[in-house]
Design a protein around this motif. Sequence first.
Motif, PDB file in Angstrom:
ATOM      1  N   LYS B 190       0.609  44.020  31.917  1.00 33.65           N
ATOM      2  CA  LYS B 190       1.968  44.503  32.181  1.00 33.65           C
ATOM      3  C   LYS B 190       2.824  43.359  32.737  1.00 33.65           C
ATOM      4  CE  LYS B 190       0.436  48.960  32.063  1.00 33.65           C
ATOM      5  NZ  LYS B 190      -0.523  48.931  30.947  1.00 33.65           N
ATOM      6  N   ALA B 193       3.643  41.110  29.862  1.00 32.61           N
ATOM      7  CA  ALA B 193       4.688  41.694  29.019  1.00 32.61           C
ATOM      8  C   ALA B 193       6.046  41.530  29.684  1.00 32.61           C
ATOM      9  CB  ALA B 193       4.393  43.168  28.760  1.00 32.61           C
ATOM     10  N   ALA B 194       6.103  41.795  30.986  1.00 35.26           N
ATOM     11  CA  ALA B 194       7.378  41.673  31.691  1.00 35.26           C
ATOM     12  C   ALA B 194       7.874  40.231  31.645  1.00 35.26           C
ATOM     13  CB  ALA B 194       7.214  42.135  33.136  1.00 35.26           C
ATOM     14  N   ARG B 195       6.945  39.280  31.784  1.00 31.96           N
ATOM     15  CA  ARG B 195       7.355  37.873  31.687  1.00 31.96           C
ATOM     16  C   ARG B 195       7.863  37.559  30.290  1.00 31.96           C
ATOM     17  NH1 ARG B 195       2.917  33.910  32.756  1.00 31.96           N
ATOM     18  NH2 ARG B 195       4.553  32.371  32.529  1.00 31.96           N
ATOM     19  N   CYS B 199      11.655  38.632  32.497  1.00 31.25           N
ATOM     20  CA  CYS B 199      11.875  39.072  33.880  1.00 31.25           C
ATOM     21  C   CYS B 199      11.882  37.879  34.826  1.00 31.25           C
ATOM     22  CB  CYS B 199      10.757  40.013  34.326  1.00 31.25           C
ATOM     23  SG  CYS B 199      10.988  41.697  33.812  1.00 31.25           S
ATOM     24  N   THR B 200      12.831  37.870  35.758  1.00 29.42           N
ATOM     25  CA  THR B 200      12.774  36.905  36.851  1.00 29.42           C
ATOM     26  C   THR B 200      11.780  37.456  37.873  1.00 29.42           C
ATOM     27  OG1 THR B 200      14.521  38.055  38.004  1.00 29.42           O
ATOM     28  CG2 THR B 200      15.201  36.293  36.542  1.00 29.42           C
ATOM     29  N   GLN B 203      13.045  40.609  39.429  1.00 26.96           N
ATOM     30  CA  GLN B 203      13.028  41.742  38.497  1.00 26.96           C
ATOM     31  C   GLN B 203      11.609  42.247  38.313  1.00 26.96           C
ATOM     32  OE1 GLN B 203      14.952  39.914  35.104  1.00 26.96           O
ATOM     33  NE2 GLN B 203      16.694  41.282  35.316  1.00 26.96           N
ATOM     34  N   ARG B 207      11.062  46.011  38.967  1.00 29.89           N
ATOM     35  CA  ARG B 207      10.909  46.842  37.774  1.00 29.89           C
ATOM     36  C   ARG B 207       9.464  47.132  37.423  1.00 29.89           C
ATOM     37  NH1 ARG B 207      15.360  47.621  34.918  1.00 29.89           N
ATOM     38  NH2 ARG B 207      17.176  46.340  35.409  1.00 29.89           N
ATOM     39  N   VAL B 208       8.564  46.254  37.840  1.00 27.41           N
ATOM     40  CA  VAL B 208       7.179  46.440  37.413  1.00 27.41           C
ATOM     41  C   VAL B 208       6.221  46.608  38.594  1.00 27.41           C
ATOM     42  CG1 VAL B 208       5.309  45.470  36.040  1.00 27.41           C
ATOM     43  CG2 VAL B 208       7.671  45.086  35.354  1.00 27.41           C
ATOM     44  N   PRO B 211       7.105  49.653  41.288  1.00 30.80           N
ATOM     45  CA  PRO B 211       6.871  50.987  40.724  1.00 30.80           C
ATOM     46  C   PRO B 211       5.402  51.268  40.419  1.00 30.80           C
ATOM     47  CG  PRO B 211       8.674  49.902  39.576  1.00 30.80           C
ATOM     48  CD  PRO B 211       8.098  48.891  40.499  1.00 30.80           C
ATOM     49  N   LEU B 212       4.710  50.260  39.885  1.00 31.91           N
ATOM     50  CA  LEU B 212       3.308  50.497  39.543  1.00 31.91           C
ATOM     51  C   LEU B 212       2.441  50.576  40.793  1.00 31.91           C
ATOM     52  CD1 LEU B 212       2.685  48.391  36.320  1.00 31.91           C
ATOM     53  CD2 LEU B 212       3.066  50.819  36.570  1.00 31.91           C
TER      54      LEU B 212
END
Lengths: 384, 317
Positions: B190, B193-195, B199-200, B203, B207-208, B211-212
Amino acid sequence: MEMGEEILSVKNIFKVFGARPNEAMKMLESGKNKDDVFRETGQVVGVFDASFSVRKGEIFVIMGLSGSGKSTMVRLFNRLIEPTSGSIFLNGNEITGLSDKELLGVRRKDMSMVFQSFALMPHLTVLDNAAFGLAVSSVGEAERYRRAREALEQVGLAGHEYSYPHQLSGGMQQRVGLARALTNDPSILLMDEAFSALDPLIRTEMQDELIRLQAEQQRTIVFISHDLDEAIRIGHRIAIMEGGRVVQVGTPQEILNNPASDYVEAFFKGVDSSKVLRAGDVARYDSDIVIRQPVGSPDDIQPTPYAYLTGEDRRFIGLIDSSGGDAPRQLAPEQLSTVTFDTPLHDVLDLAASVPYPLPVLTSEGALHGTLTKDSILKSLSRH
Amino acid sequence: MSELTILDPFQVLHIPLGDWVEASLNYLVDNFRGVFRAVRWPIDQVLDGIEGLLQSIPPTIGILLGSLLGWQVAGRRMGIFCAFTLILLGLIGVWSESMTTLSLVLTAVFFCGLFGVPLGILCARHDRLEKVVRPVLDAMQTLPAFVYLVPVVMLFGIGNVPGVLVTIVFALPPLVRLTNLGIRQVPADKIEAARAFGCTPSQMLRRVQLPLATPTIMAGFNQTLMLSLSMVVIASMISVGGLGQMVLRGIGRLDMGLATVGGLGLVLLAIFLDRLTQAMGERSAIAGDHRRWFQKGPLGIFLRLFGIGKLAPRADA
């Protein structure tokens, strides 16, 4: 497949994993191989002097067994992994020299990735997952959801917007993964073993889906795979990697006909060559049995049972059948079975066996490319 | 004195740790009292605010609000359960004491959250910091409370504020640990994927990672709450009011009735808070239900009553 312009090119890329890459690079420069480097320094060479380029609008498959460096390779493109040396160009701009901020821009706009493990965000709905890339780029909510819905529709997931990933099957989850990548409308789609985790039926279905999407949108796709059948099925061109090196790049037919090394040949051994080869690859143009009008006339019948008539620009106009005892008959193309140049050989077998004459193979413009005899098909299949 | 021998060198060699601690504590008390008094201020403000609020709400309204809160976060059954425990608290006659204890606990949890979550995040990002912080957290959890109760009294005096302070010391570690753990446990794919989608780092966190990690962090809050509640009895030794005080007085006078009532009150409060925070940590994801949290439960009904609930579920639909 027309020759598109280069969109991504890779020049002399090396990647060494370990704390002292410079030492390993020196050894590589002095001609040592991957195993020597590992034995002496403990550094692992992931990618070794790779150079190739991907053309606009093609599906380029990088294929190799596990440990061949293919997954490392694809991560070098968007610099999820930093190369040790060498350069990568996207549309002529060097990716390898970008600042962190510019790199974010490339990842947000130019390259999107689809992962083997799907890597969806479990706390977001399908819609929010598909819109993830745009949300990261701070695109407004309305615009972001509009584009995400479009992408979900393209992959056949309309109506599942408010489900959560864990409520979907594996195939559907990967469709979300694909939609997430498409929402960004990237110039290049990077797919890292995207279908490997799916069961065979769903995998074939997804491959068809990808081929369809690519044909519709002319998108450039770099697809990583360890499955040769998959590579042949979807790839316009294939790069074969072995031990960190790119050993051969070419169309499936080129590689099958001219394997660059024993390794590649062995690799292709198990492949059903009737699915790789196309009618045009096997057909031979034999000028002895072709009568070119208006130069020749039907009277110049050669001592063969069948002769082929061509008009201007080698356009196929008919067949003269003198196999019976009677006078030769002329048959128009409509009365005959013909195949086009790019039909897979596999689909021609049945037809070739059922007609008495060598099967005429035509180009897409209707010109005679050559003929296929049962003998020539059998010979070409037994050779591979 | 005896001579230095190899077999028992500690006859002669020893570190006068106790003396050092005493000396440095005295030094702190003499010279930095102002600093410690300043630390009291924010805690005082928060505590006064929360306690003033909780004590000013009449029990009936309090029960109603508590039940509605339960309903909002975890459905109707939780609402009924909350009402039941709160009514029981009132019936055994410890409503006011419960509110005092609740305000102490909430203040402690507030400050734990204020420091614990960011510290946990930092620990997850920097291995070295984690290595330093870990033994400190171990000490905070294992050091008997009585050991730091005395210095705290010397530096901060007695009353509810130092009580909150010792509660923070005891209750902070699980929150830091579980925040750290929760963020480290976010699956690598995950993150990747965000990278890959640009994503900074911030972020990524918003965002990741957060929440997770939320269920784990909420488990940390839950533990912090429980530890705060158990600390309240010990803290009552430095004149902290509430249910703990009842228990302490009961034991002191051998009044088992009083002690039991106080103890039961603590247990009821613990059950109420535990269920509530656990429910907050669980993610409800019912297929097809795409209402946002404020569109469900009593708040949803309220909003619908006034015609605002008909808001589109998402801005685009």
